[in-house]
Write a protein that holds these residues in place. Structure first.
Motif, mmCIF file in Angstrom:
data_model
loop_
_atom_site.group_PDB
_atom_site.id
_atom_site.type_symbol
_atom_site.label_atom_id
_atom_site.label_comp_id
_atom_site.label_asym_id
_atom_site.label_seq_id
_atom_site.Cartn_x
_atom_site.Cartn_y
_atom_site.Cartn_z
ATOM 1 N N HIS A 161 38.367 -12.244 15.219
ATOM 2 C CA HIS A 161 39.099 -13.202 16.061
ATOM 3 C C HIS A 161 40.589 -12.939 15.838
ATOM 4 O O HIS A 161 41.184 -13.452 14.898
ATOM 5 C CB HIS A 161 38.677 -14.615 15.620
ATOM 6 C CG HIS A 161 39.221 -15.735 16.442
ATOM 7 N ND1 HIS A 161 38.608 -16.965 16.500
ATOM 8 C CD2 HIS A 161 40.329 -15.847 17.200
ATOM 9 C CE1 HIS A 161 39.300 -17.775 17.271
ATOM 10 N NE2 HIS A 161 40.364 -17.127 17.701
ATOM 11 N N HIS A 217 44.422 -12.349 17.877
ATOM 12 C CA HIS A 217 45.205 -12.521 19.107
ATOM 13 C C HIS A 217 46.388 -11.557 19.115
ATOM 14 O O HIS A 217 47.462 -11.882 18.614
ATOM 15 C CB HIS A 217 45.712 -13.963 19.204
ATOM 16 C CG HIS A 217 44.627 -14.978 19.299
ATOM 17 N ND1 HIS A 217 44.010 -15.279 20.492
ATOM 18 C CD2 HIS A 217 44.027 -15.764 18.358
ATOM 19 C CE1 HIS A 217 43.087 -16.209 20.286
ATOM 20 N NE2 HIS A 217 43.070 -16.517 19.000
ATOM 21 N N HIS A 256 43.512 -15.092 23.966
ATOM 22 C CA HIS A 256 43.172 -16.306 24.715
ATOM 23 C C HIS A 256 43.029 -15.949 26.199
ATOM 24 O O HIS A 256 43.853 -15.203 26.738
ATOM 25 C CB HIS A 256 44.290 -17.337 24.589
ATOM 26 C CG HIS A 256 44.432 -17.924 23.220
ATOM 27 N ND1 HIS A 256 43.499 -18.778 22.686
ATOM 28 C CD2 HIS A 256 45.413 -17.805 22.283
ATOM 29 C CE1 HIS A 256 43.908 -19.166 21.471
ATOM 30 N NE2 HIS A 256 45.057 -18.581 21.200
ATOM 31 N N GLU A 277 38.832 -14.940 23.613
ATOM 32 C CA GLU A 277 38.566 -16.325 23.198
ATOM 33 C C GLU A 277 38.790 -17.200 24.423
ATOM 34 O O GLU A 277 39.917 -17.290 24.929
ATOM 35 C CB GLU A 277 39.477 -16.808 22.061
ATOM 36 C CG GLU A 277 39.172 -18.278 21.715
ATOM 37 C CD GLU A 277 40.055 -18.896 20.633
ATOM 38 O OE1 GLU A 277 41.100 -18.329 20.296
ATOM 39 O OE2 GLU A 277 39.680 -19.984 20.152
ATOM 40 N N ASP A 332 41.696 -15.368 12.877
ATOM 41 C CA ASP A 332 42.392 -16.031 13.985
ATOM 42 C C ASP A 332 43.888 -15.692 13.950
ATOM 43 O O ASP A 332 44.737 -16.543 14.248
ATOM 44 C CB ASP A 332 42.179 -17.552 13.899
ATOM 45 C CG ASP A 332 42.167 -18.234 15.260
ATOM 46 O OD1 ASP A 332 42.659 -17.629 16.225
ATOM 47 O OD2 ASP A 332 41.680 -19.376 15.334
ATOM 48 N N HIS A 359 47.486 -14.563 14.825
ATOM 49 C CA HIS A 359 48.294 -14.529 16.043
ATOM 50 C C HIS A 359 49.481 -13.575 15.869
ATOM 51 O O HIS A 359 50.324 -13.470 16.754
ATOM 52 C CB HIS A 359 48.783 -15.934 16.404
ATOM 53 C CG HIS A 359 47.728 -16.774 17.067
ATOM 54 N ND1 HIS A 359 46.617 -17.230 16.402
ATOM 55 C CD2 HIS A 359 47.602 -17.233 18.350
ATOM 56 C CE1 HIS A 359 45.872 -17.941 17.248
ATOM 57 N NE2 HIS A 359 46.443 -17.957 18.425
HETATM 58 ZN ZN ZN Z 1 42.048 -18.159 18.289
#
Ligand code: ZN
Ligand code: ZN
Length: 271
Positions: free
Chosen positions: A22, A24, A58, A87, A232, A234
């Protein structure tokens, strides 16, 4: 500090498998899918001993990644397996729209996450909207959140459920046990053969905990729901962040395998 990849070499046994499923690359739209923007993520993954990195921007930032570019990236960095996912922000009523942009794109997997609640689409995990918790019955807010996650899990659109107890992000705790507020969510996840991610991002939020909590993970294990690992991230700096902790937690609960995906097909790998 000994990197996981170095430890692997020292021990001489292939037991280390860290995946970061996951990530981004585009953040919240600050960057683009270009070789220059993607490479630091891959380099960081290699440094952290991550064997498989899954890019999951996203859907509101990018719905249609350039798969050819990721192929080029894979060619340049054969040391790490590169997966391409998305996602998706699950909002009740958006299912048709979501299905239409997922269709005919060769994603390895799609992560479903809930970040909005109710008709007002309250973005409950953003610090800018934290005052909206004031005066609310926290048990009710959790219930509504899990109802929305159930809707996502039942939709048939996703393979992995993101940050399952994200509602705890600011540390608001319900009176009732979270497991009971989840109702039959985990049973639905099991029935639908979905995967739950162990997401380390919560460690860096006010709650200071991995998603999901230990008792939820134990229940996943009992139900034989597979898990995977994710940061996750970013920013490239956060790729692989605390994944060792996520893996230890998985092992402590009893998991000996994690789920990976290739072209929508789940492959379990040893951890
Ligand atoms: Zn995320
Ligand atoms: Zn999310």
């Amino acid at each position: 500090m000994v990197l996981a990849s170095e430890r692997l070499r020292i021990s001489g046994r292939v037991v280390v498998l860290l995946v970061d499923y996951h990530v981004h690359a585009m953040g919240h739209g600050e960057r683009e899918h270009t070789m220059a923007d993607l490479e630091p993520f891959v380099i960081q993954a290699i440094k952290k001993g991550v064997r498989e990195i899954g890019f999951t921007d996203h859907d509101w930032v990018c719905k249609d990644p350039d798969f050819k570019l990721f192929k080029k990236l894979q060619k340049k960095y054969p040391k790490v397996t590169i997966r391409v996912g998305l996602e998706v922000d699950h909002i009740i009523g958006r299912e048709k729209e979501i299905a239409s942009f997922l269709r005919n794109q060769p994603f390895d997997y799609v992560v479903g996450g809930v970040h909005h609640l109710g008709e007002s689409r309250w973005m409950f995990d953003l610090p800018e909207h934290v005052e909206r918790y004031n005066g609310k019955n926290i048990d009710d807010v959790y219930r509504e959140y899990f109802e929305t996650v159930k809707h996502a899990a039942s939709s048939g659109l996703y393979q992995i459920m993101a940050h399952l107890d994200l509602m705890k992000v600011f540390g608001f705790r319900p009176k009732k046990r979270v497991l009971s507020l989840m109702g039959d969510l985990l049973e639905i996840i099991k029935e639908r053969s979905l995967v739950v991610e162990i997401n380390t991002n919560g460690l860096f939020k006010p709650v200071g905990e991995i998603y999901p909590a230990l008792d939820i993970l134990k229940r996943c294990f009992e139900l034989e729901i597979p898990v995977t690992l994710s940061s996750d991230a970013h920013r490239w700096e956060d790729v692989g962040r605390e994944l060792e902790a996520a893996r230890s937690l998985a092992k402590k609960v009893g998991f000996r395998q994690i789920a990976t995906f290739e072209q929508g097909k789940m492959i379990l790998k040893k951890i």
